[in-house]
Structure formats: C-alpha cells, structure tokens
Design an enzyme around this catalytic site. Structure first.
Site, PDB file in Angstrom:
ATOM      1  CG  ASP A  16     -34.353 -17.151 134.928  1.00  0.00           C
ATOM      2  OD1 ASP A  16     -34.567 -16.788 133.750  1.00  0.00           O
ATOM      3  OD2 ASP A  16     -33.701 -18.170 135.220  1.00  0.00           O
TER       4      ASP A  16
ATOM      5  CB  THR B  33     -17.430 -23.059 130.297  1.00  0.00           C
ATOM      6  OG1 THR B  33     -18.176 -22.027 129.643  1.00  0.00           O
ATOM      7  CG2 THR B  33     -17.407 -24.305 129.424  1.00  0.00           C
TER       8      THR B  33
ATOM      9  CG  ASP C  57     -30.956 -16.409 136.519  1.00  0.00           C
ATOM     10  OD1 ASP C  57     -31.287 -15.299 136.044  1.00  0.00           O
ATOM     11  OD2 ASP C  57     -30.281 -17.244 135.888  1.00  0.00           O
TER      12      ASP C  57
ATOM     13  NE  ARG D 244     -22.981 -17.092 135.338  1.00  0.00           N
ATOM     14  CZ  ARG D 244     -22.831 -17.450 136.592  1.00  0.00           C
ATOM     15  NH1 ARG D 244     -21.756 -17.091 137.257  1.00  0.00           N
ATOM     16  NH2 ARG D 244     -23.738 -18.178 137.199  1.00  0.00           N
TER      17      ARG D 244
END
Ligand code: PRP
Ligand code: URA
Length: 209
Positions: A203, A108, A200, A104
C-alpha cells in the site's frame, strides 16, 4: 542452517529510517526502496563466483576478473517485491526477472498464490527472491517452495525488514536459503504486522491506502 546477514551500512540505516516514517509518501517511498535495494545488492552478490579473464587496455594486456558461470534471476513477490527489482537490475542488467504473486489472507494470514511466471532456465541461475517484508514468513517460504518445485536450486532471500518469527520459519523450511535483511524488528502484532516495521509495504509503495 542458513545464514542471516543484517546489512546495516550507515546509508542503508539512514534511508530505512526515512522509509519507515509515516510521513513518507509513495513517491519517496519508491525512490528510497529502490536506492536501498541497490545498496543491499552489493552484499547479496558478494560471494558470486568470479573467473580470470584477460583484457586489452589501450596500453597492454591486463588480467582481470569477471562474474562467471551461473546467471542471475530476480524473483519479486508481488506486489511489494516489485519495488526492489530496479535497484538490483542496475547492478546486474542481464538478470532475468520472474514474478510470483502471493497475498496473505487477512483473516488466516495464510499465503495464497495467484501468479507465477519464472525464467525457463531457473535451475541454472543464482536466484534472489525479493520482498521488503518478512513477517510470519509464510509468503516467502511458500514462494520458495514454488521456485524449488519448478527447478530453482541456488536461492537467496533479500528483505528490507524481518520479524524474528519470519526468519525462523524460512530457516526451518529452507535451511539452504541464506537471508539478507536491512533490519530485524521486535515482533509481530496480532494482525501479523511487523512492529515497528513500516506498515503495509504494498500500500505504501503503490499508494493504495
Ligand atoms: C506483504 C509483504 C509480503 C507479506 C509478508 O504482502 O509484501 O509479501 O505481506 O507477510 P508474511 O511474511 O506474513 O507472509 P501482502 O500479502 O500484503 O500483499 P501485497 O504485496 O500484494 O500487498
Ligand atoms: N506485510 C506488510 O506489508 N507489512 C507487515 O508489517 C507485514 C506484512
């Protein structure tokens, strides 16, 4: 319209709570995601077709069932989807594995494809797209677009945590793709993260932050 199945077996809920915990490090995170993926695999494969077979036991002939017809393809969305592959491969060792790289854009939130390598015969396979997080739904919807463009026909999506927005987006764009999740959370925050989610996923899986 596709179905959304929430697989909330107690073992899955327990492990999901540990996965969410900010104190869970990458090693445990990987192990837990692997275990949950295997457990979810029971439901994701529940309607796979069977055929009657005969088997010779040490005592005689028995009628049995075996999975029939179409073969299976697992397609993790890189990176975090990788954490769900081995659990399912333990259930379906003959599955082939394709990879789609999508990230991603942080500004945006638009999905950007950077890699795609799929089994040649995907049109003949029951395909399971894997990604722990279904947030805006952009990555999953775009990945499924690519899979369909390359011939994929029978596709289901398996995620750990979904936001309502992500489910709605995938259902709108791909009404033929059933969705399997362990939990549907409240909402997305201003950065497109699932709240409360787990942060995340890539991560946390790979220890990159
Ligand atoms: C995460 C996650 C999904 C995507 C979900 O990947 O693993 O692929 O975000 O968000 P969306 O539903 O809004 O598209 P990310 O883009 O962070 O890439 P990574 O796995 O390489 O870290
Ligand atoms: N991607 C993640 O890894 N986590 C989120 O909450 C949303 C997108």
């Amino acid at each position: 319209m596709s179905t959304v199945q929430i697989i909330d077996h107690p073992l899955i809920q327990h492990k999901l709570t540990l996965i969410r915990d900010i104190h869970t490090g990458p090693k445990e995170f990987r192990e837990l995601l692997d275990e949950v993926s295997l457990l979810m695999g029971y439901e994701v494969t529940r309607d796979f077709p069977l055929e009657d077979v005969e088997v010779t036991t040490p005592v005689g002939q028995a009628r049995g069932k075996m999975m029939s017809g179409r073969k299976v393809g697992l397609i993790p969305i890189l990176r975090a989807g990788l954490g769900m592959v081995n659990g399912l491969l333990r259930l379906i060792p003959t599955a082939k594995v394709g990879h789609i790289g999508v990230f991603r854009d942080p500004q945006t939130l638009t999905p950007v494809e950077y890699y795609c390598k799929l089994p040649e015969d995907i049109q003949e396979r029951e395909l399971v797209v894997l990604d722990p997080m279904l947030a805006t739904g952009g990555s999953a919807a775009t990945s499924i677009d690519f899979i369909k463009e390359r011939g994929g026909k029978s596709i289901r999506l398996m995620c750990l945590i979904a936001a309502p927005e992500g489910i709605a987006r995938v259902q709108k764009r791909h009404p033929d793709v059933d969705i399997y999740v362990a939990a549907v959370d409240e909402r997305l925050n201003d950065h497109g993260y699932i709240v409360p989610g787990l942060g995340d996923a890539g991560d946390r899986l790979f220890g990159t932050r």
